[in-house]
Design a protein around this motif. Structure first.
Motif, PDB file in Angstrom:
ATOM      1  N   ALA A   1       1.073  -1.079  -0.072  1.00  8.12           N
ATOM      2  CA  ALA A   1      -0.003  -0.068  -0.112  1.00  8.12           C
ATOM      3  C   ALA A   1       0.850   1.374  -0.028  1.00  8.12           C
ATOM      4  CB  ALA A   1      -0.923  -0.007   1.303  1.00  8.12           C
ATOM      5  N   ILE A   2       1.994   1.183   0.826  1.00  9.61           N
ATOM      6  CA  ILE A   2       2.866   2.477   0.787  1.00  9.61           C
ATOM      7  C   ILE A   2       3.789   2.591  -0.414  1.00  9.61           C
ATOM      8  CG2 ILE A   2       4.694   3.394   2.376  1.00  9.61           C
ATOM      9  CD1 ILE A   2       3.504   1.467   4.790  1.00  9.61           C
ATOM     10  N   THR A   3       4.305   1.539  -0.855  1.00  7.79           N
ATOM     11  CA  THR A   3       5.145   1.713  -1.927  1.00  7.79           C
ATOM     12  C   THR A   3       4.181   2.031  -3.129  1.00  7.79           C
ATOM     13  OG1 THR A   3       6.363  -0.077  -1.138  1.00  7.79           O
ATOM     14  CG2 THR A   3       6.702   0.292  -3.425  1.00  7.79           C
ATOM     15  N   GLN A   4       3.079   1.697  -3.307  1.00 10.51           N
ATOM     16  CA  GLN A   4       2.252   1.847  -4.410  1.00 10.51           C
ATOM     17  C   GLN A   4       1.844   3.476  -4.545  1.00 10.51           C
ATOM     18  OE1 GLN A   4      -0.390  -0.825  -5.910  1.00 10.51           O
ATOM     19  NE2 GLN A   4       1.410  -2.263  -6.391  1.00 10.51           N
ATOM     20  N   THR A   5       1.508   3.723  -3.145  1.00 14.46           N
ATOM     21  CA  THR A   5       1.231   5.149  -3.040  1.00 14.46           C
ATOM     22  C   THR A   5       2.428   6.078  -3.452  1.00 14.46           C
ATOM     23  OG1 THR A   5      -0.145   4.551  -1.198  1.00 14.46           O
ATOM     24  CG2 THR A   5       0.497   6.868  -0.999  1.00 14.46           C
ATOM     25  N   ARG A   6       3.509   5.630  -2.987  1.00 15.94           N
ATOM     26  CA  ARG A   6       4.812   6.620  -3.210  1.00 15.94           C
ATOM     27  C   ARG A   6       5.055   6.450  -4.831  1.00 15.94           C
ATOM     28  NH1 ARG A   6       9.782   7.953  -0.796  1.00 15.94           N
ATOM     29  NH2 ARG A   6       9.486   6.688   0.931  1.00 15.94           N
ATOM     30  N   ALA A   7       4.609   5.413  -5.482  1.00 21.10           N
ATOM     31  CA  ALA A   7       4.824   5.310  -6.943  1.00 21.10           C
ATOM     32  C   ALA A   7       3.783   6.306  -7.651  1.00 21.10           C
ATOM     33  CB  ALA A   7       4.579   3.878  -7.421  1.00 21.10           C
ATOM     34  N   LEU A   8       2.761   6.395  -6.935  1.00 19.44           N
ATOM     35  CA  LEU A   8       1.576   7.310  -7.534  1.00 19.44           C
ATOM     36  C   LEU A   8       2.149   8.846  -7.685  1.00 19.44           C
ATOM     37  CD1 LEU A   8      -1.096   7.709  -9.143  1.00 19.44           C
ATOM     38  CD2 LEU A   8      -1.788   8.443  -7.028  1.00 19.44           C
ATOM     39  N   ILE A   9       2.705   9.115  -6.252  1.00 24.50           N
ATOM     40  CA  ILE A   9       3.040  10.278  -6.051  1.00 24.50           C
ATOM     41  C   ILE A   9       4.221  10.811  -7.273  1.00 24.50           C
ATOM     42  CG2 ILE A   9       4.265  11.861  -4.412  1.00 24.50           C
ATOM     43  CD1 ILE A   9       2.951  10.182  -2.317  1.00 24.50           C
ATOM     44  N   ASP A  10       5.290   9.741  -7.505  1.00 26.56           N
ATOM     45  CA  ASP A  10       6.107   9.990  -8.250  1.00 26.56           C
ATOM     46  C   ASP A  10       5.557  10.346  -9.704  1.00 26.56           C
ATOM     47  OD1 ASP A  10       7.986   9.773  -6.389  1.00 26.56           O
ATOM     48  OD2 ASP A  10       8.652   7.825  -6.808  1.00 26.56           O
TER      49      ASP A  10
END
Ligand code: GUN
Ligand code: FE
Length: 447
Positions: A177-186
């Motif tokens: 959940a956290i990694t994919q949230t970061r990926a969307l931010i990027d």
């Protein structure tokens, strides 16, 4: 020259305009000349009209674009249906199965395309969107908003709790959940066509019941590290409010703060069961509330005390909560916010004595609703839109009260402030003639 089908970057528009930069009052600016610079910022307001100015057609009014502070973009196909169950059952029976379908990017393309067209045509120039757990479909929503010009904040929904989220629709663990949230931010921050940052990422834990402590904690850390805004739901219904208290020993608001999620410009949807201390904490953190008066009728078990929240200094805007609310326009949210406040004030049970029936002094005015629908929502998000002020971005709508397919009645001479009242009570998609964001025309009038 008429404004029909015309972008306004580098030009001056002359219009009869309404705006509400401060809560509770409205300004009418007749025949105002608004100069928009090449980047879509309002350069100046003036009474001097240049020869090459663009004029709004006779009878139309210019308003700031509407701000929708709470949208579940994937729930658009369900709009106006499935409202016969309490929140916790509605999620499991209708909503999670629908949201799970966004593993199909073709389905996402089709619905998100239709949603953003619909919202822009209704005059919603800024929206705060929950997407789904799926990163590819959420990227598509960002692409579509960038392409169509809606100012949008978009979140990949984080939900990893195995007790409340079904196996077919949840993040496999907190790390994902956290990694994919970061990926969307990027993805959004580096998007090649998002130069002006009109579309922004937002960290989106669905609500405390749907997330493990590890997920909430990790997302709070990510917000602090990246400075990304946060959105979630808080104290929406009796069930949600009690569930969080039982699990954490804290109020929902305190729990979010504990995990580092109450930050400047965090937007909390619903917020119906806040204590005075919760409200003070939200105000202290410069977070805000998305008031969703239609959805609250079906899920909240109470009316949000809007007047009290404003008196305590909370930043408040309006949300449709598509599809917890059955109608996807901020016009409807604005008039319902006034109506709901009147019901809270008078009370609703005729068997009770008048003095025991309601909450004295709870009503809000139509002017307040107009502010919340425009500048109020923008302030909660910390965005430079929502009023006609030099330095703000030119996000605006032209309203034609006399549109034949509309329902606004105006007979004889209607004074300006009465006309605004009629617009807020009666406007529909049919009255929205033109829509601009950053000075660029996004919706043009029907030929
Ligand atoms: N709480 C958690 N998820 C949802 C949702 O999708 N809609 C509403 N109204 N409340 C929620
Ligand atoms: Fe919601």
């Amino acid at each position: 020259m008429l404004a029909r089908a015309c972008s306004l970057t580098g030009r001056t528009l002359v219009a009869n305009a309404f705006h509400a930069p401060e809560c509770g009052s409205v300004e009418y600016l007749p025949g105002i000349a608004i100069t928009v610079d090449a980047d879509g910022l309002i350069e100046r307001l003036s009474r001097d009209i240049p020869d090459d100015a663009v004029r709004l057609p006779e009878g139309q009014y210019l308003l700031p674009g509407l701000v929708d502070l709470h949208v579940h973009a994937p729930q658009f196909p369900q709009l106006g249906s499935a409202l016969d169950a309490p929140l916790e059952d509605w999620l499991q029976t209708y909503t999670f199965p629908l949201e799970a379908k966004y593993s199909d990017t073709g389905f996402a393309c089709e619905t998100y395309d239709a949603l953003i067209d619909h919202m822009l045509r209704c005059g919603t120039t800024t929206a705060l969107h929950f997407a789904t757990i799926h990163l590819p479909a959420t990227r598509i929503l960002a692409d579509i908003c960038i392409e169509k010009g809606q100012r949008a904040l978009i979140g990949k929904v984080a939900m990893d709790h195995p007790d409340t989220c079904p196996e077919y629709y949840r993040d496999p663990d907190a790390d994902t959940a956290i990694t994919q949230t970061r990926a969307l931010i990027d993805y959004i921050n580096a998007h090649p066509h998002n130069g002006a940052g009109r579309v922004l990422p937002v960290i989106t834990p669905r609500f405390v019941p749907a997330c493990t402590d590890a997920c909430l904690h990790g997302l709070g850390q990510l917000a602090a590290e990246t400075g990304t805004r946060v959105q979630t739901h808080v104290s929406e219904s009796d069930w949600e409010h009690a569930h969080v208290r039982a699990r954490t020993g804290m109020s929902d608001t305190e729990a979010l703060d504990h995990f580092g999620l109450l930050r400047e410009h965090t937007v909390l949807a619903h917020a119906n069961f806040l204590s005075a201390a919760d409200m003070d904490l939200i105000a202290l953190r410069d977070s805000g509330v998305a008031h969703c008066p239609w959805s609250n009728i079906y899920f909240a078990n109470a009316v949000f005390p809007l007047r009290e929240a404003l008196a305590r200094g909370l930043r408040v805007g309006l949300g449709t909560d598509i599809s917890g609310g059955p109608i996807g326009t901020i016009w409807e949210a604005a008039r319902m916010s006034v109506a709901a406040s009147r019901l809270l004030e008078s009370g609703t049970d005729p068997d009770r004595a008048p003095h025991l029936r309601g909450r004295a002094g709870a009503r809000v005015s139509i002017e307040t609703a107009f502010h919340l629908a425009t500048r109020g929502g923008a302030k909660a998000l910390g965005l430079n839109v929502g009023a006609f002020v030099p330095g703000m971005r030119f996000d605006a709508i032209a309203i034609d009260p006399a549109a034949p397919a509309g329902q606004i009645v105006s007979i004889g001479d209607t004074p300006p402030l009465q006309m605004l009242e009629k617009i807020i009570y009666g406007a529909t998609k049919a009255n929205v003639a033109s829509v601009w964001t950053d000075g660029v025309l996004r919706v043009s009038p029907a030929p």
